[in-house]
Design a protein around this motif. Sequence first.
Motif, PDB file in Angstrom:
ATOM      1  N   UNK A  45       0.828  -1.207   0.000  1.00  0.00           N
ATOM      2  CA  UNK A  45       0.000   0.000   0.000  1.00  0.00           C
ATOM      3  C   UNK A  45       0.861   1.256   0.000  1.00  0.00           C
ATOM      4  N   UNK A  46       1.961   1.220   0.744  1.00  0.00           N
ATOM      5  CA  UNK A  46       2.852   2.382   0.796  1.00  0.00           C
ATOM      6  C   UNK A  46       3.438   2.668  -0.582  1.00  0.00           C
ATOM      7  N   UNK A  47       3.921   1.624  -1.262  1.00  0.00           N
ATOM      8  CA  UNK A  47       4.488   1.810  -2.605  1.00  0.00           C
ATOM      9  C   UNK A  47       3.439   2.368  -3.562  1.00  0.00           C
ATOM     10  N   UNK A  48       2.226   1.859  -3.466  1.00  0.00           N
ATOM     11  CA  UNK A  48       1.148   2.353  -4.333  1.00  0.00           C
ATOM     12  C   UNK A  48       0.822   3.800  -4.024  1.00  0.00           C
ATOM     13  N   UNK A  49       0.784   4.129  -2.730  1.00  0.00           N
ATOM     14  CA  UNK A  49       0.481   5.517  -2.344  1.00  0.00           C
ATOM     15  C   UNK A  49       1.571   6.468  -2.829  1.00  0.00           C
ATOM     16  N   UNK A  50       2.834   6.088  -2.645  1.00  0.00           N
ATOM     17  CA  UNK A  50       3.945   6.951  -3.083  1.00  0.00           C
ATOM     18  C   UNK A  50       3.883   7.163  -4.595  1.00  0.00           C
ATOM     19  N   UNK A  51       3.615   6.071  -5.324  1.00  0.00           N
ATOM     20  CA  UNK A  51       3.522   6.182  -6.783  1.00  0.00           C
ATOM     21  C   UNK A  51       2.420   7.170  -7.174  1.00  0.00           C
ATOM     22  N   UNK A  52       1.247   7.021  -6.566  1.00  0.00           N
ATOM     23  CA  UNK A  52       0.128   7.907  -6.902  1.00  0.00           C
ATOM     24  C   UNK A  52       0.402   9.336  -6.448  1.00  0.00           C
ATOM     25  N   UNK A  53       0.983   9.477  -5.256  1.00  0.00           N
ATOM     26  CA  UNK A  53       1.232  10.823  -4.722  1.00  0.00           C
ATOM     27  C   UNK A  53       2.260  11.584  -5.544  1.00  0.00           C
ATOM     28  N   UNK A  54       3.212  10.866  -6.134  1.00  0.00           N
ATOM     29  CA  UNK A  54       4.218  11.544  -6.950  1.00  0.00           C
ATOM     30  C   UNK A  54       3.637  12.074  -8.254  1.00  0.00           C
ATOM     31  N   UNK A  55       2.432  11.631  -8.602  1.00  0.00           N
ATOM     32  CA  UNK A  55       1.768  12.157  -9.794  1.00  0.00           C
ATOM     33  C   UNK A  55       1.165  13.532  -9.531  1.00  0.00           C
ATOM     34  N   UNK A  56       1.029  13.885  -8.250  1.00  0.00           N
ATOM     35  CA  UNK A  56       0.411  15.156  -7.878  1.00  0.00           C
ATOM     36  C   UNK A  56       1.504  16.167  -7.558  1.00  0.00           C
ATOM     37  N   UNK A  57       1.581  17.212  -8.338  1.00  0.00           N
ATOM     38  CA  UNK A  57       2.580  18.257  -8.115  1.00  0.00           C
ATOM     39  C   UNK A  57       1.925  19.455  -7.430  1.00  0.00           C
ATOM     40  N   UNK A  58       2.608  19.974  -6.423  1.00  0.00           N
ATOM     41  CA  UNK A  58       2.104  21.180  -5.769  1.00  0.00           C
ATOM     42  C   UNK A  58       3.011  22.356  -6.116  1.00  0.00           C
ATOM     43  N   UNK A  59       2.407  23.536  -6.386  1.00  0.00           N
ATOM     44  CA  UNK A  59       3.221  24.690  -6.785  1.00  0.00           C
ATOM     45  C   UNK A  59       4.132  25.149  -5.661  1.00  0.00           C
ATOM     46  N   UNK A  60       5.346  25.557  -6.029  1.00  0.00           N
ATOM     47  CA  UNK A  60       6.310  26.066  -5.038  1.00  0.00           C
ATOM     48  C   UNK A  60       6.455  27.570  -5.193  1.00  0.00           C
ATOM     49  N   UNK A  61       7.016  27.992  -6.319  1.00  0.00           N
ATOM     50  CA  UNK A  61       7.148  29.420  -6.629  1.00  0.00           C
ATOM     51  C   UNK A  61       7.849  29.536  -7.970  1.00  0.00           C
ATOM     52  N   UNK A  62       7.640  30.681  -8.641  1.00  0.00           N
ATOM     53  CA  UNK A  62       8.346  30.930  -9.889  1.00  0.00           C
ATOM     54  C   UNK A  62       8.110  29.870 -10.944  1.00  0.00           C
ATOM     55  N   UNK A  63       6.902  29.290 -10.951  1.00  0.00           N
ATOM     56  CA  UNK A  63       6.603  28.264 -11.943  1.00  0.00           C
ATOM     57  C   UNK A  63       7.175  26.905 -11.620  1.00  0.00           C
TER      58      UNK A  63
END
Length: 228
Positions: A45-63
């Motif tokens: 489950x952890x590996x699956x969660x990490x894989x899915x979570x890495x598909x979601x990018x959150x903005x930091x700054x400057x694009x």
Amino acid sequence: MHVPDGFLDAPTSIATGVVAVAGVAVALRGARKELDDRTAPLAGLVATFVFAAQMINFPVAGGTSGHLLGGVLAAVLAGPWTAVLCISVVLLVQSLLMADGGVTALGTNITLMGLVGVAAGWLVFKGLVAVLPRTRASVPPAAALAALVSVPAAALAFTVLFAIGGTAPVETGTVLTAMVAWHVVIGIGEAVITALVVGAVVASRPDLVHGARHLSSAEHLEIRKAVA
């Protein structure tokens, strides 16, 4: 953090590939002591969660954007050796099927995120839980701070590799400043996600959390005499 093909020269990429293979081989042996019938499903489950979570990018700054690396999250939930395997599998699938990180740079990415990120974060986590109160409430903040440290640590390791075998005409000092500065910011997001997930699992099933096993000896069964 995903290093693309050609960003490092061939000797450096080969060297990190050797390090990655050796690290995964050692992790395979170490994971045998961490996993059992109860915790093996959690590792999946952890590996699956990490894989899915890495598909979601959150903005930091400057694009610029960041995403979860997941090394400390996996280490706290399933154990450090298992975390190396989880992150390595995620990076392998991403490089082969999604062109996220170069195939020739797979060893570099496993070394940075799977070995350096997990090792640095796990050492910080173990140091914190050794000095914090032995309660469940101490686990999420310790995991969060460890996650925060793990991201710039991996970025710093990349800078060292770039100084050795980087192919782009960029000064090492410029790379160091950009990598560490941005990844400290990204590490804050990593810390928030790690704290939320670890906190949720610790609250519901602390017996499954590898990083909370040290609490079992401190928790005592309270026996009360029944009143007739």
